[in-house]
Motif scaffolding. Structure first.
Motif, PDB file in Angstrom:
ATOM      1  N   GLY A  54      -1.759  -5.193  -1.940  1.00  0.00           N
ATOM      2  CA  GLY A  54      -2.987  -4.449  -2.205  1.00  0.00           C
ATOM      3  C   GLY A  54      -4.009  -5.182  -3.055  1.00  0.00           C
ATOM      4  O   GLY A  54      -4.899  -4.564  -3.641  1.00  0.00           O
ATOM      5  N   LYS A  55      -3.898  -6.520  -3.127  1.00  0.00           N
ATOM      6  CA  LYS A  55      -4.828  -7.270  -3.974  1.00  0.00           C
ATOM      7  C   LYS A  55      -6.278  -7.092  -3.525  1.00  0.00           C
ATOM      8  O   LYS A  55      -7.187  -6.943  -4.343  1.00  0.00           O
ATOM      9  N   GLU A  56      -6.488  -7.134  -2.191  1.00  0.00           N
ATOM     10  CA  GLU A  56      -7.848  -7.027  -1.657  1.00  0.00           C
ATOM     11  C   GLU A  56      -8.459  -5.682  -2.013  1.00  0.00           C
ATOM     12  O   GLU A  56      -9.648  -5.593  -2.369  1.00  0.00           O
ATOM     13  N   GLU A  57      -7.665  -4.617  -1.923  1.00  0.00           N
ATOM     14  CA  GLU A  57      -8.170  -3.282  -2.264  1.00  0.00           C
ATOM     15  C   GLU A  57      -8.542  -3.211  -3.748  1.00  0.00           C
ATOM     16  O   GLU A  57      -9.565  -2.625  -4.121  1.00  0.00           O
ATOM     17  N   LEU A  58      -7.701  -3.796  -4.598  1.00  0.00           N
ATOM     18  CA  LEU A  58      -7.984  -3.796  -6.035  1.00  0.00           C
ATOM     19  C   LEU A  58      -9.299  -4.507  -6.329  1.00  0.00           C
ATOM     20  O   LEU A  58     -10.145  -3.993  -7.072  1.00  0.00           O
TER      21      LEU A  58
END
Length: 461
Positions: free
Chosen positions: A230-234
């Motif tokens: 979920g790095k991109e969402e963060l």
């Protein structure tokens, strides 16, 4: 004799070094957190040692005129602030008296001029860096601060001494962790299972740094392993909601340790560093960089250090424990040559970069223990007219003080973060022929018991 679990009605006669009230029972000291000087209180004794006891504040019978309602809703549980229940004026007075007390009792210095502590016009929202431990309680994510003398996390929505962006980041990451089923790191589990512990997708800490003069914000996620979904969402959530966002970094710390940051930093978005100013000088700040957390009061502190140095442009200066070179740059404006010494190699690299980017050519930075490097410089024929020391909380090593004393500079400027070790070291320097002429406390950390101090010493010879 004071009895444990017994209630007493006591008068608070003074404050201890941590800001706790002190009462006496037949001359026996009792320390009471949350009590103020001049108050009459009801206390339950919770612990009795050989020479003192601790009491729990049960009731305030006669209240001090300086008592204030804390602005923080979790003040009584959080381990961050300790003086919010006192007026700011009285906080400054307490810090001045604490410095005076340490000089007299520890340093045996009775006639040193201690100026009133320099405070802030607005003593809130002053910290430019926050480190928030992340944990779980009853399957709920807790983001906040440790309770006093424990690793129990007190969940926090807002902190009145941190910058506002840190509050927003905490809530965004709380939402993001729930949405992606990301767990908090469990230090007990790691200790028990060691190599078998599941460290994937585990968040340990959140660090947020802000450049107060530039408005640039850095968000650092400290994780237990490289694996983090979920790095991109963060990144998207932070970009959308955090004004001035310049950098999002994942820091990996897989060790079972109390140290917050690991050695590996992965920039997920933006720049590796943010920029801020102290006075006219700008500094690049990375996740691992040391940078003073209160930039306004740092400028006050360093300005006083420069004043005490009394430079005319002809002096050679040693700056011991120079860190990333912040004080060195201030000194370089009026010195002929500055030698900065620091044991942390990355800090020296940052100092060299900071000097270059600010156009400073008369500062040289050396890696090593100040206690060894400075005696070596002296043996090589390099002498200082002025020595500035800004040691860690444990104070200066005796080897350094002896080397300085033998070299015989005209002035020593001592910057201290602990009045106790300051008093000790000033006593040692007095035996070496240096008189403490003037001491200036500076309130770098309002609502806490900590105080920074800068002292001018001159040669008696």
């Amino acid at each position: 004799m004071v009895e444990k679990n017994k209630d007493y009605i006591l008068d608070i006669v003074s404050l201890g070094y941590e800001g706790e009230g002190i009462a006496k029972v037949d001359g026996f000291p009792v320390f009471i957190k949350g009590a103020l000087e001049g108050e009459k209180v009801k206390v339950k004794i919770v612990k009795v040692n050989k020479n003192f006891a601790f009491g729990k504040l049960i009731e305030i019978i006669e209240e001090s005129e300086h008592r204030k309602e804390p602005v923080c809703s979790i003040y009584n549980r959080c381990g961050g602030c300790s003086l919010q229940h006192s007026s700011y004026e009285k906080q400054l007075d307490f810090k001045t008296k604490r410095v005076e007390d340490c000089l007299v009792k520890i340093g045996k210095l009775k006639d040193v001029k201690v100026n009133p502590t320099l405070g802030m016009e607005n003593p809130y929202r002053y910290r430019n860096k926050v480190q928030l431990p992340v944990g779980e309680n009853n399957k709920e994510i807790n983001i906040g601060f440790y309770a006093p003398r424990s690793h129990d996390i007190i969940d926090m929505k807002t902190c009145h001494i941190q910058h506002e962006e840190a509050d927003k980041v905490g809530e965004i990451i709380r939402y993001w962790m729930k949405n992606n089923n990301i767990k908090a790191y469990d230090e007990k589990e790691h200790l028990e299972k060691k190599n078998k512990a599941d460290l994937k997708n585990r968040v340990r800490h959140i660090m947020v740094r802000k450049g107060y003069k530039t408005g640039e914000v850095m968000v650092v996620m400290v994780t237990a392993s490289r694996e983090l979904k979920g790095k991109e969402e963060l990144v998207a959530l932070l970009k959308e909601n955090i004004k001035g966002l310049k950098s999002v970094v994942q820091n990996v710390n897989s060790k079972n340790t109390n140290v917050v940051l690991g050695e590996e930093c992965i920039t997920l978005w933006g720049s590796d560093t943010i920029k801020d100013y102290i006075g006219e000088f700008h500094f690049n700040i990375s996740p691992l960089s040391f940078f003073q957390v209160n930039p306004d009061q740092t400028e006050v502190l360093y300005g006083k250090a420069l004043e005490y140095a009394g430079l005319t442009g002809e002096e050679t200066v040693f700056d011991a424990y120079c860190g990333t070179g912040t004080i060195s740059l201030f000194l370089s404006k009026k010195a002929k040559k500055v030698y900065g010494v620091e044991i942390v190699a990355p800090a020296i690299e940052n100092a060299k970069i900071n000097a270059k980017e600010n156009g400073i050519e008369n500062a040289e930075f050396i890696v090593g223990e100040a206690e060894k490097v400075i005696p070596d410089l002296i043996r090589d024929g390099v002498y200082a007219d002025v020595v500035v020391v800004d040691p860690p909380r444990k104070g200066c090593g005796v080897e350094l003080l002896e080397a300085i004393g033998k070299m015989g500079p005209k002035r020593i400027v001592y910057v201290s973060c602990d009045p106790s070790t300051l008093g000790r070291d000033l006593g040692i320097l007095k035996e070496m022929g240096y008189e403490a002429k003037e001491v200036q406390p500076v309130d770098m950390f309002p609502h806490t018991s900590h105080v920074e101090t800068v002292c001018l010493l001159t040669s008696i010879k």
